[in-house]
Design a protein around this motif. Structure first.
Motif, mmCIF file in Angstrom:
data_model
loop_
_atom_site.group_PDB
_atom_site.id
_atom_site.type_symbol
_atom_site.label_atom_id
_atom_site.label_comp_id
_atom_site.label_asym_id
_atom_site.label_seq_id
_atom_site.Cartn_x
_atom_site.Cartn_y
_atom_site.Cartn_z
ATOM 1 N N ASP A 37 7.547 0.110 -1.320
ATOM 2 C CA ASP A 37 6.878 1.382 -0.781
ATOM 3 C C ASP A 37 5.469 0.984 0.123
ATOM 4 O O ASP A 37 5.379 1.750 1.049
ATOM 5 C CB ASP A 37 6.864 2.121 -1.622
ATOM 6 C CG ASP A 37 7.853 2.747 -2.527
ATOM 7 O OD1 ASP A 37 9.652 2.958 -1.800
ATOM 8 O OD2 ASP A 37 8.339 2.967 -3.300
ATOM 9 N N ILE A 38 5.282 0.521 -0.908
ATOM 10 C CA ILE A 38 3.480 -0.540 -0.423
ATOM 11 C C ILE A 38 3.445 -0.874 1.226
ATOM 12 O O ILE A 38 2.638 -1.003 1.864
ATOM 13 C CB ILE A 38 2.479 -0.688 -1.124
ATOM 14 C CG1 ILE A 38 2.360 0.432 -2.555
ATOM 15 C CG2 ILE A 38 1.364 -1.199 -0.890
ATOM 16 C CD1 ILE A 38 1.767 0.180 -3.986
ATOM 17 N N ASP A 40 5.480 -1.246 2.806
ATOM 18 C CA ASP A 40 6.131 -0.110 4.182
ATOM 19 C C ASP A 40 5.182 1.330 5.299
ATOM 20 O O ASP A 40 5.217 1.580 5.357
ATOM 21 C CB ASP A 40 7.450 0.464 3.978
ATOM 22 C CG ASP A 40 9.179 -0.293 3.358
ATOM 23 O OD1 ASP A 40 8.657 -1.117 4.134
ATOM 24 O OD2 ASP A 40 9.554 0.188 2.875
ATOM 25 N N ASP A 41 4.664 1.787 3.971
ATOM 26 C CA ASP A 41 3.895 2.378 3.737
ATOM 27 C C ASP A 41 2.046 2.125 5.142
ATOM 28 O O ASP A 41 1.724 2.772 5.455
ATOM 29 C CB ASP A 41 2.565 3.308 3.201
ATOM 30 C CG ASP A 41 4.034 4.219 1.298
ATOM 31 O OD1 ASP A 41 4.696 3.958 2.101
ATOM 32 O OD2 ASP A 41 3.941 4.341 0.964
ATOM 33 N N VAL A 42 1.845 1.349 4.549
ATOM 34 C CA VAL A 42 0.675 0.331 5.138
ATOM 35 C C VAL A 42 1.147 -0.304 6.655
ATOM 36 O O VAL A 42 0.491 -1.057 7.016
ATOM 37 C CB VAL A 42 -0.379 0.413 4.547
ATOM 38 C CG1 VAL A 42 -1.476 1.454 3.920
ATOM 39 C CG2 VAL A 42 -0.073 -0.686 3.699
ATOM 40 N N GLU A 43 2.322 -0.744 6.789
ATOM 41 C CA GLU A 43 2.579 -2.156 7.467
ATOM 42 C C GLU A 43 2.252 -2.957 7.081
ATOM 43 O O GLU A 43 1.655 -3.710 8.457
ATOM 44 C CB GLU A 43 2.792 -0.821 8.800
ATOM 45 C CG GLU A 43 3.620 -0.303 9.067
ATOM 46 C CD GLU A 43 3.042 0.520 10.802
ATOM 47 O OE1 GLU A 43 2.302 0.028 11.490
ATOM 48 O OE2 GLU A 43 4.136 1.772 11.065
ATOM 49 N N ASP A 78 -6.535 3.502 9.053
ATOM 50 C CA ASP A 78 -6.176 4.811 9.620
ATOM 51 C C ASP A 78 -7.160 4.603 10.822
ATOM 52 O O ASP A 78 -6.880 5.632 11.757
ATOM 53 C CB ASP A 78 -6.263 6.197 9.259
ATOM 54 C CG ASP A 78 -5.240 6.500 8.156
ATOM 55 O OD1 ASP A 78 -4.127 5.932 9.008
ATOM 56 O OD2 ASP A 78 -5.143 7.286 7.417
ATOM 57 N N SER A 177 3.769 8.961 -8.325
ATOM 58 C CA SER A 177 5.245 8.095 -7.340
ATOM 59 C C SER A 177 5.682 6.961 -6.756
ATOM 60 O O SER A 177 5.311 5.827 -8.210
ATOM 61 C CB SER A 177 4.326 8.714 -5.992
ATOM 62 O OG SER A 177 3.667 8.005 -5.488
ATOM 63 N N ASN A 179 5.967 3.705 -6.058
ATOM 64 C CA ASN A 179 4.378 2.617 -5.418
ATOM 65 C C ASN A 179 5.165 1.719 -6.279
ATOM 66 O O ASN A 179 4.588 0.519 -6.529
ATOM 67 C CB ASN A 179 3.354 3.043 -6.240
ATOM 68 C CG ASN A 179 2.871 3.803 -5.814
ATOM 69 O OD1 ASN A 179 2.699 3.765 -4.532
ATOM 70 N ND2 ASN A 179 2.757 4.540 -6.452
#
Length: 194
Positions: A37-38, A40-43, A78, A177, A179
């Motif tokens: 998940d981590i 994927d979330d921040v690539e 971001d 969630s 993680n």
């Protein structure tokens, strides 16, 4: 967890009676391919892994191992700045060695990772956080040479875990969630057999 503890106690008890024992200390480096998940979330991009591995062989094929390591990857936050994510881990478990020839062995090392820390380091440090969790790792080493002294290895390791708490600005929070974090590492190592 109880089965793992029982297995470790059994290996230590068995090892006390073994006459031929071997210990080694290895330093390993490699390329780390993050997932979960981590990642994927921040690539997260391809990173770097470094670990220190200690093993003790009770017989020619059965032993125990302990691994302490860290993997690091960069990502773009971001604001378009380069940030880094580092995962530190500490695991222990049994080791099984298969002889593949006169000078080649295959060490299979499944381990319980009882400490899996994750640190996100952003530019300026405004949103830095530390994650804590646990998981498991399947370490494999193809070792060239059996005798005492320096040996070399090719390593294929897979680590998978989940973070259940995070610390931000000195305060800890539980995470409900998803993680998960994982990485597959291909690397090389040098070890000294005692």
């Amino acid at each position: 967890m109880k089965k793992l503890i029982f297995l470790m106690v059994a290996l230590v008890s068995f090892g006390a009676m073994a006459q031929d024992s071997k210990a080694y200390l290895a330093l390993n480096v490699g390329a780390s391919f993050p997932g979960g998940d981590i990642a994927d979330d921040v690539e997260l991009g391809t990173g770097f892994d470094f670990n220190v591995n200690f093993g003790y062989r009770f017989t020619e094929s059965i032993g125990a191992t302990l691994t302490y390591g860290a993997a690091a990857s960069t990502f773009e936050d971001d604001g378009g700045e380069t940030a880094a994510f580092g995962a530190g881990y500490l695991g222990a478990g049994p080791m099984y060695t298969v002889a593949l020839g006169d000078n080649i062995a295959w060490d299979i090392k499944p381990q319980y990772v009882f400490s899996l820390a994750g640190v996100a380091d952003y530019e300026g440090g405004d949103f830095d956080s530390t994650l804590k969790g646990s998981g498991w790792m399947l370490g494999q080493s193809f070792v060239f040479g059996f005798d005492q002294g320096f040996k070399f290895s090719v390593n294929l390791d897979y680590l998978s875990g989940k973070y259940d708490s995070v610390e931000v600005d000195g305060e800890s929070f539980d995470i409900d969630s998803d993680n998960s974090y994982s990485h597959f590492t291909i690397g090389v190592g040098a070890r000294y057999n005692f």
